[in-house]
Design an enzyme around this catalytic site. Structure first.
Site, mmCIF file in Angstrom:
data_model
loop_
_atom_site.group_PDB
_atom_site.id
_atom_site.type_symbol
_atom_site.label_atom_id
_atom_site.label_comp_id
_atom_site.label_asym_id
_atom_site.label_seq_id
_atom_site.Cartn_x
_atom_site.Cartn_y
_atom_site.Cartn_z
ATOM 1 C CG LEU A 1 -11.733 4.253 -3.034
ATOM 2 C CD1 LEU A 1 -10.944 5.586 -3.151
ATOM 3 C CD2 LEU A 1 -11.514 3.403 -1.764
ATOM 4 C CD GLU B 1 -2.811 4.062 -1.255
ATOM 5 O OE1 GLU B 1 -2.932 5.011 -1.404
ATOM 6 O OE2 GLU B 1 -2.214 3.477 -0.349
ATOM 7 C CG HIS C 1 -10.800 8.318 0.549
ATOM 8 N ND1 HIS C 1 -11.792 7.399 0.395
ATOM 9 C CD2 HIS C 1 -9.786 7.760 1.229
ATOM 10 C CE1 HIS C 1 -11.158 6.132 0.761
ATOM 11 N NE2 HIS C 1 -10.193 6.254 1.384
ATOM 12 C CD GLN D 1 -5.807 9.892 2.578
ATOM 13 O OE1 GLN D 1 -6.738 9.035 2.911
ATOM 14 N NE2 GLN D 1 -4.666 10.117 2.682
ATOM 15 C CG PHE E 1 -2.501 -0.297 0.948
ATOM 16 C CD1 PHE E 1 -2.883 -1.233 0.394
ATOM 17 C CD2 PHE E 1 -3.048 0.969 1.368
ATOM 18 C CE1 PHE E 1 -4.205 -1.387 0.222
ATOM 19 C CE2 PHE E 1 -4.585 0.698 0.983
ATOM 20 C CZ PHE E 1 -5.051 -0.538 0.516
HETATM 21 C C1 LIG Z 1 -14.669 3.840 -0.416
HETATM 22 C C2 LIG Z 1 -13.838 3.756 1.157
HETATM 23 C C3 LIG Z 1 -12.753 2.910 1.083
HETATM 24 C C4 LIG Z 1 -11.803 2.701 2.177
HETATM 25 N N1 LIG Z 1 -10.884 1.820 2.274
HETATM 26 C C5 LIG Z 1 -10.254 1.561 3.222
HETATM 27 C C6 LIG Z 1 -9.113 0.847 3.701
HETATM 28 O O1 LIG Z 1 -8.870 -0.106 2.682
HETATM 29 N N2 LIG Z 1 -8.465 0.656 4.648
HETATM 30 C C7 LIG Z 1 -8.452 1.544 5.672
HETATM 31 O O2 LIG Z 1 -7.798 1.311 6.410
HETATM 32 N N3 LIG Z 1 -9.307 2.534 5.530
HETATM 33 C C8 LIG Z 1 -10.298 2.745 4.394
HETATM 34 N N4 LIG Z 1 -11.253 3.781 4.275
HETATM 35 C C9 LIG Z 1 -11.336 4.847 5.632
HETATM 36 C C10 LIG Z 1 -12.254 3.761 6.536
HETATM 37 O O3 LIG Z 1 -12.924 3.064 5.860
HETATM 38 C C11 LIG Z 1 -13.016 4.740 7.148
HETATM 39 O O4 LIG Z 1 -12.274 5.819 7.752
HETATM 40 C C12 LIG Z 1 -13.675 4.228 8.673
HETATM 41 O O5 LIG Z 1 -14.431 2.877 8.121
HETATM 42 C C13 LIG Z 1 -14.531 4.769 9.503
HETATM 43 O O6 LIG Z 1 -14.917 3.868 10.416
HETATM 44 P P1 LIG Z 1 -15.897 4.415 11.742
HETATM 45 O O7 LIG Z 1 -16.166 3.323 12.601
HETATM 46 O O8 LIG Z 1 -14.894 5.586 12.258
HETATM 47 O O9 LIG Z 1 -17.182 5.134 11.216
HETATM 48 P P2 LIG Z 1 -18.249 4.443 10.384
HETATM 49 O O10 LIG Z 1 -18.079 2.992 9.825
HETATM 50 O O11 LIG Z 1 -18.533 5.605 9.187
HETATM 51 O O12 LIG Z 1 -19.631 4.516 11.272
HETATM 52 C C14 LIG Z 1 -20.116 5.545 11.523
HETATM 53 C C15 LIG Z 1 -21.357 5.105 12.517
HETATM 54 O O13 LIG Z 1 -22.009 6.269 13.361
HETATM 55 C C16 LIG Z 1 -23.198 6.045 13.263
HETATM 56 N N5 LIG Z 1 -23.606 7.684 13.186
HETATM 57 C C17 LIG Z 1 -23.138 8.633 12.482
HETATM 58 N N6 LIG Z 1 -24.006 9.802 12.862
HETATM 59 C C18 LIG Z 1 -24.846 9.366 13.724
HETATM 60 C C19 LIG Z 1 -26.142 9.916 14.304
HETATM 61 N N7 LIG Z 1 -26.404 11.366 14.431
HETATM 62 N N8 LIG Z 1 -26.773 9.173 15.191
HETATM 63 C C20 LIG Z 1 -26.456 7.920 15.432
HETATM 64 N N9 LIG Z 1 -25.818 7.103 14.662
HETATM 65 C C21 LIG Z 1 -24.859 7.950 13.974
HETATM 66 C C22 LIG Z 1 -23.495 5.615 11.597
HETATM 67 O O14 LIG Z 1 -24.869 5.065 11.798
HETATM 68 C C23 LIG Z 1 -22.395 4.568 11.666
HETATM 69 O O15 LIG Z 1 -22.810 3.261 12.493
HETATM 70 C C24 LIG Z 1 -11.995 3.683 3.235
HETATM 71 C C25 LIG Z 1 -13.006 4.654 3.307
HETATM 72 C C26 LIG Z 1 -13.964 4.761 1.972
HETATM 73 C C27 LIG Z 1 -14.778 6.012 1.851
#
Ligand SMILES: Cc1cc2nc3c(=O)[nH]c(=O)nc-3n(C[C@H](O)[C@H](O)[C@H](O)COP(=O)(O)OP(=O)(O)OC[C@H]3O[C@@H](n4cnc5c(N)ncnc54)[C@H](O)[C@@H]3O)c2cc1C
Ligand code: SF4
Ligand code: SF4
Ligand code: FES
Lengths: 234, 593
Positions: free
Chosen positions: B255, B258, B356, B243, B121
């Site tokens: 997306l 990478e 992103h 980013q 990566f």
């Molecule tokens: C297309 C894509 C591919 C990616 N690929 C990679 C990868 O290969 N490797 C890597 O390390 N990272 C990757 N990333 C980044 C990574 O996926 C994210 O940064 C990460 O999944 C975020 O996780 P999280 O648990 O913080 O939030 P999320 O998974 O976004 O979850 C947020 C949660 O909060 C809840 N929520 C939000 N607001 C409220 C509200 N007001 N009330 C109640 N609930 C709420 C939602 O329901 C959800 O359950 C990628 C990102 C994208 C966009």
């Protein structure tokens, strides 16, 4: 283009109705059904549906489009509509909460019933448990399920017995754990599926296979569980 | 306002993504009364979209791999404003966190020897940047996020976590002592508004990519946690750092990982030239994301973009052969067929840098406890509140995140927060009672929308906001444009305060949710704009036309933004941690790849 959309708000409507809406589609681009829903919602914000990833991986927007279940976000209008008409309804067989939103409780309950987690009570090694690529390969076509419910809500056996027949989605996951070389609960898993309903209500109609937006094959998995159950019985 | 119905928990986790569910698992396993409150069913959270991998030096592909190399890469990738104590912690416990996921059943792809498969990566190297490309991203095909999120959900079911699915968090309830005593939430299916009281509240609400008109992010990524924190008087840190991923599908924004370049794909301009060889002679297409994104835009600006409008470049994969593409990148094949109408085994995919990931967020320590800054410039812990995952800024990504480091951040700090809360409960932290008016404060904006009778539409205002951000806070930024946008966003704030919610129904009212989300988008956009304009240098993802160099004398620090004071007093600064516990600190150097 004319869109017929199922409308029901339990606070306002005695019974569901179909509403016809007109929309101008942009030239030269094949929108997805979800894009069209978003355009409609900009006009009438009261239309309710679920959506999140808009790329076919989260399983939020399973709906029925011209009689066929699928994900709105990856179904192009050109494919969903016929003769310039598109009818959008909630997934069949589950109670409707509002408009295109269904109550998924029964569906999730069936999933929970199959012990949807890896069971292995031997103390884990300091690193990962090893799994040979050919064993890992057996999980392909199983672990990718996004719990969209397109399959189970297209399955007549599930419509009639949503409380007793696990349904294609749940059974696909049941087999995902049976097929995992790291799982040690095969006997218990099979015992829980032995009754006449959980698995044996499947009539092999294959509706599930033809609608799965991820191209998965629940019927095949059900067949494998059946043969495991039968060979165990002997 | 009449008293709200109340629910009580030891710990409430707002968000069912990777971070929230990892924290919940820790708490539920320790027998605490735990709830995950999520606006979407947990497996529909944005984490499910993550494709390429989760980084950690488990030494499967290269037995010599060392977490210190991973740490070096992460510090360098951050352009030196990542906190070195937090990065040290994340990289050193990383392997353990991966093994835990595997033991829970996560279906990783395997090597011939049966170990976890790791792919190269961007920005990951061996021997402190001197040993060439490292293969460190542990992968489940190109569906790593899906595999991770479903595994965590399954293990939470096993542990008996309470799920409040399809509940929307409106605002935090903060009592007179500034301690968080829970939150006000809305049950989407019934419209019921409830005070959810908890001894510890964890924000795990993910990112806010939807402030931009095109983004790789899901529609639910509206920065709700950031909005809630800012309205409650807490700061956000490094929020100007967004980013742009090099390979978003042209026009769709979807997306492609990478990992495509990790598997040997590369970018070409309209002449078929592999242009990254000119910009980053060593790492080429696997340089830091900010570097690759800027190079792509440069190519386009110099007239070497592809397509009728010369507005994108091409990602070439066909030379990898059908088999590799099918085996390693099956999800990408699906996505490019659906959204770009190309089969990557035959034709290149049209791509542009696309918003992103939010590097900034709510500042925390390594236990996930939210920090604020007190009068003397020192940090102070906010009682009762934690933040983890993309909404938090702990800060391990600084000015530019390395690929595959976010998923690691989720599980490492999700677990760390869980452990800290467990300890706090054992030491007897109890409920903090708020006054009625504290609860009323948290329902104010809900009441505002419910009482609106006329005004502009939510959809129109949202579109305007997203366009302002896309045009003015992209890969390259200029002072003039940013200053103009700050004015435009201030106007937008007044208009949003008078906007109209026409549908007041109770049951599954998604129009109301979108209105509440718009408030949050605005908070994130305004914070981004004000801080981006204030940071008068170029660092990581923040590249300015008018300040083109990194300025370590003035800006080797975090930015800190408080909504209430920023317009008058400006943006504050906070020191970067340069004191890891077990290794020598990495001193800032010029960043070349
Ligand atoms: C297309 C894509 C591919 C990616 N690929 C990679 C990868 O290969 N490797 C890597 O390390 N990272 C990757 N990333 C980044 C990574 O996926 C994210 O940064 C990460 O999944 C975020 O996780 P999280 O648990 O913080 O939030 P999320 O998974 O976004 O979850 C947020 C949660 O909060 C809840 N929520 C939000 N607001 C409220 C509200 N007001 N009330 C109640 N609930 C709420 C939602 O329901 C959800 O359950 C990628 C990102 C994208 C966009
Ligand atoms: S094959 Fe079985 S599970 Fe699938 S639709 Fe038919 S009856 Fe239902
Ligand atoms: S098997 Fe296919 S249709 Fe059924 S829930 Fe899973 S992804 Fe959806
Ligand atoms: S919105 Fe996620 S599958 Fe369609």
């Amino acid at each position: 283009m004319k869109i017929n959309i199922y409308r029901f708000d339990p606070d306002k409507d005695e019974s569901p109705r179909m509403e016809e809406m007109e929309i101008d589609l942009p030239e030269g681009r094949d929108l997805m059904v979800l894009d069209v829903l978003e355009l409609l919602k900009a006009k009438d914000p009261s239309i309710a549906y679920r959506r999140s990833c808009r790329e076919g991986v989260c399983g939020s927007d399973g709906i029925n489009m011209n009689g066929r279940n699928g994900l709105a976000c990856i179904t192009p209008i050109s494919e969903a509509a016929s003769r310039g008409k598109l009818t959008l309804r909630p997934l069949p067989g589950l109670p409707v909460v509002r408009d295109l939103v269904v109550d998924m409780t029964q569906f999730y309950r069936q999933y929970e019933k199959i012990t949807p987690w890896l069971v292995n009570d031997t103390p884990p090694p300091a690193q990962e448990r090893l799994q040979m690529p050919e064993d890992r390969e057996k999980l392909n076509g199983l672990y990718e399920c996004i719990l969209c419910a397109c399959c189970s809500t297209a399955c007549p056996s599930f419509w009639w017995n949503p409380d007793k027949f696990v349904g294609p989605a749940g059974l696909l996951q049941a087999y995902r754990f049976l097929a995992d070389s790291r799982d040690t609960a095969t006997a218990e898993r099979l015992a829980a599926l032995e009754d006449p309903f959980s698995v044996f209500r499947c009539r092999g109609i294959m509706n599930c296979v033809s609608v799965c937006p991820k191209g998965l094959n629940p019927t095949r998995a059900i067949g494998k569980i059946r043969s495991m159950l039968l060979s165990q019985g002997i | 306002m009449a008293r709200l119905p109340t629910m009580e928990f030891d710990g409430v986790i707002v968000g069912g993504g990777g971070a929230g569910m990892r924290a919940a698992l820790q708490l539920a396993q320790s027998g605490l009364k735990t709830a995950v409150l999520s606006k979407v069913f947990p497996t529909r959270s944005h984490t499910v979209s993550a494709q390429g991998g989760i980084a950690a030096a488990i030494g499967s592909e290269d037995p010599d791999d060392d977490w210190r190399w991973h740490m070096y890469d992460t510090v360098k990738g951050s352009d030196y404003i990542g906190d070195q104590d937090a990065i040290e912690y994340m990289c050193s416990v990383g392997p353990e966190a991966i093994y835990e996921l595997e033991h829970m059943g996560m279906p990783f792809t395997r090597t011939e020897r049966g170990r976890i498969y790791q792919r190269p990566f961007g920005g990951h190297s061996k021997s402190f940047g001197k040993g060439g490309q490292a293969s460190r991203a542990c992968a489940a095909e190109d569906r790593t996020g899906h595999a991770l999120l479903h595994t965590l959900y399954q293990n939470n079911l096993k542990a008996g976590t309470t799920f409040l699915n399809e509940w929307f968090a409106v605002d935090l309830v903060v009592n007179q002592d500034g301690v968080v005593s829970g939150l006000v939430a809305l049950e989407i299916e019934t419209g019921q508004v409830v005070f959810v009281k908890s001894k510890a509240t964890v924000l795990a609400t993910g990112g806010a990519g939807r402030i931009y008109a095109t983004t790789t992010n899901a529609l639910m990524n509206t920065g709700d946690g950031i909005g809630m924190a800012l309205r409650a008087g807490m700061p956000v840190q490094d929020i100007e750092m967004w980013q742009f991923h090099p390979t978003g599908i042209h026009q769709a924004g979807v997306l492609v990982t990478e990992g495509c370049r990790g598997e040997g794909g590369y970018l070409v301009n309209k002449d078929g030239e592999r242009f990254m060889e000119r910009y980053a002679p060593t790492a080429k297409d696997l340089a830091g994301r900010d570097v690759v994104a800027r190079s792509m835009i440069q190519e386009i600006m110099d007239g070497r973009g592809a397509g009728p409008d010369s507005d994108h470049v091409l990602l070439k994969l066909d030379h990898l052969g059908e088999e590799t593409i099918f085996k390693r990148l099956p999800g990408i094949t699906e996505l490019s067929k659906t959204f770009a109408h190309v089969n990557p085994a035959q034709e290149p995919i049209p791509v542009v840098p696309t918003c992103h990931y939010m590097m900034g967020g709510i500042p925390t320590n390594v236990h996930g406890q939210v920090l604020t800054q007190v009068a003397d410039g020192n940090d102070a812990v906010v009682g009762g509140l934690y933040a983890i995952g993309e909404v938090a800024c702990v800060s391990v990504h600084g000015a530019n995140r390395l690929g595959a480091n976010s998923l690691l951040d989720l599980v490492v700090f999700g677990r760390a927060a869980g452990i800290h809360i467990e300890d706090a409960m054992r030491q007897g932290v109890g409920h903090r009672d708020p006054a009625d008016e504290d609860v009323d404060n948290a329902t104010a904006r809900l009441a505002r929308w419910n009482e609106s009778t006329e005004g502009e539409s939510v959809a129109d205002l949202k579109r305007e906001l997203q366009r302002i951000m896309l045009v003015n806070f992209n890969v390259f930024r200029s002072g003039d444009h940013m200053r103009r946008s700050i004015g435009d966003l201030a106007d937008l704030r007044e208009r949003i305060a008078r906007a109209h919610l026409p549908d007041k129904s109770r049951v599954f009212n998604t129009a109301r949710l979108e209105a509440l989300e718009l408030d949050n988008l605005l908070e994130v956009a305004q914070a981004t704009a004000i801080v981006a304009e204030a940071r008068t240098e170029s660092r990581g993802a923040h590249a300015r036309n008018d300040y083109t160099e990194r300025d370590d004398d003035n800006w080797l620090c975090h930015s800190l933004y408080f909504a209430a004071e920023a317009a008058e007093k400006g943006v504050r600064k906070r020191a970067v941690n340069l004191t890891p516990a077990t290794v020598e600190p990495f001193q800032p150097m010029a960043r070349t790849y």
